[in-house]
Design an enzyme around this catalytic site. Structure first.
Site, short mmCIF file in Angstrom:
data_model
loop_
_atom_site.label_atom_id
_atom_site.label_comp_id
_atom_site.label_asym_id
_atom_site.label_seq_id
_atom_site.Cartn_x
_atom_site.Cartn_y
_atom_site.Cartn_z
N LEU A 184 42.89 34.35 51.39
CA LEU A 184 41.87 33.94 50.42
C LEU A 184 42.51 33.91 49.04
O LEU A 184 43.42 34.68 48.75
CB LEU A 184 40.70 34.93 50.41
CG LEU A 184 39.90 35.11 51.70
CD1 LEU A 184 38.88 36.23 51.53
CD2 LEU A 184 39.21 33.82 52.10
N ASP A 185 42.03 33.02 48.19
CA ASP A 185 42.50 33.00 46.81
C ASP A 185 42.26 34.37 46.16
O ASP A 185 41.33 35.09 46.54
CB ASP A 185 41.76 31.93 45.99
CG ASP A 185 42.16 30.51 46.38
OD1 ASP A 185 43.23 30.35 47.01
OD2 ASP A 185 41.41 29.59 46.06
N ARG A 186 43.05 34.66 45.17
CA ARG A 186 42.97 35.97 44.50
C ARG A 186 41.55 36.29 44.02
O ARG A 186 41.07 37.41 44.18
CB ARG A 186 43.95 35.99 43.32
CG ARG A 186 43.95 37.31 42.56
CD ARG A 186 45.05 37.31 41.52
NE ARG A 186 45.15 38.60 40.85
CZ ARG A 186 46.16 38.96 40.06
NH1 ARG A 186 47.17 38.12 39.86
NH2 ARG A 186 46.20 40.15 39.50
#
Length: 246
Positions: free
Chosen positions: A56-58
């Site tokens: 997942l994106d940060r």
């Protein structure tokens, strides 16, 4: 040492399911290995045998899956590649989406001039599919459940931006870093004269809500869910109080 907000939702001999907080990396940063990330945390907890299944994106929160054996990793990778995994995200976007549901199917590739940014393009782009349905409408925003059939970089963010409804908060694609109560309450809100108004939320309005797949050992369907974090829930509570669609 476990960062306070990282929650292990489920674990067995084959998989580990984590509820990832926003602001923490899924995997190590290429340039700064000291940054806190879920992969290193799991390696400390379970030993060296941790395998990355997806990420997942940060600044995206929610359900994240890792494998604990090579065999489990192979089987899960096959399911992800064959698009048999169900991945549903809660997405708050700008504007009112009039349709009840839809399917976005196009090609995503790297922006030719902006590193790290993705665009809709057939040139060197990869096929991407997002199915979505509206779950709630507000005066200036829409809450959507998005099921991604492919896992391209920034897929949901780019798909809804291209549709004319970027995320409510997204520094890259919406050029917006925060949401404030004054934006929702408008004339009814009076900020304190002494203090600057604190934002209700200062990260992307994107949450990996549900994940289901066939367990790599038993081949039985398993599903996992992560409740909305407090900041996301606070935004929706305020929109329900002060920003309901007419």
């Amino acid at each position: 040492m476990k960062p306070a907000k990282i929650q292990v939702v489920y674990q067995d001999d084959a998989i580990v399911i984590v509820n990832k907080p926003a602001g923490i990396l899924s995997i190590p940063d290429r340039f700064n290995l000291q940054l806190v990330n879920i992969y290193h945390f799991l390696k400390e907890e379970y030993g060296d045998k941790i395998y990355i299944v997806h990420r997942l994106d940060r600044d995206t929160s929610g359900i994240l899956c890792f494998a604990r054996t090579e065999e489990a990793h192979r089987e899960l990778s096959r399911q992800w590649q064959e698009r048999t995994v169900d991945k549903t995200y809660c997405v708050l976007v700008q504007g009112t989406i009039l349709q009840e549901a839809g399917r976005i199917e196009n090609y995503l590739g790297e922006h030719p001039g902006i590193p790290g940014r993705m665009v809709v393009t057939k040139r060197d782009g990869k096929k991407s599919i997002t199915e979505w349905r509206v779950t709630e409408r507000f005066k200036n925003y829409t809450l959507v459940a998005a099921d991604i059939k492919t896992g391209r970089q920034h897929q949901i963010r780019v798909h809804f931006t291209d549709m004319g409804h970027p995320l409510a908060i997204d520094p890259m694609y919406a050029k917006r870093e925060s949401m404030f109560l004054s934006e929702i309450k408008t004339r009814k809100y009076k900020a304190s004269k002494e203090d600057d108004e604190a934002p209700l939320m200062s990260r992307m309005t994107l949450h990996a809500h549900q994940l289901s797949f066939l367990h790599p050992e038993t081949q039985e369907k398993v599903g996992f869910e992560a409740e909305l974090p407090k900041d996301f829930a606070a935004i929706l509570n305020q929109l329900r109080k002060h920003g309901k669609a007419k």
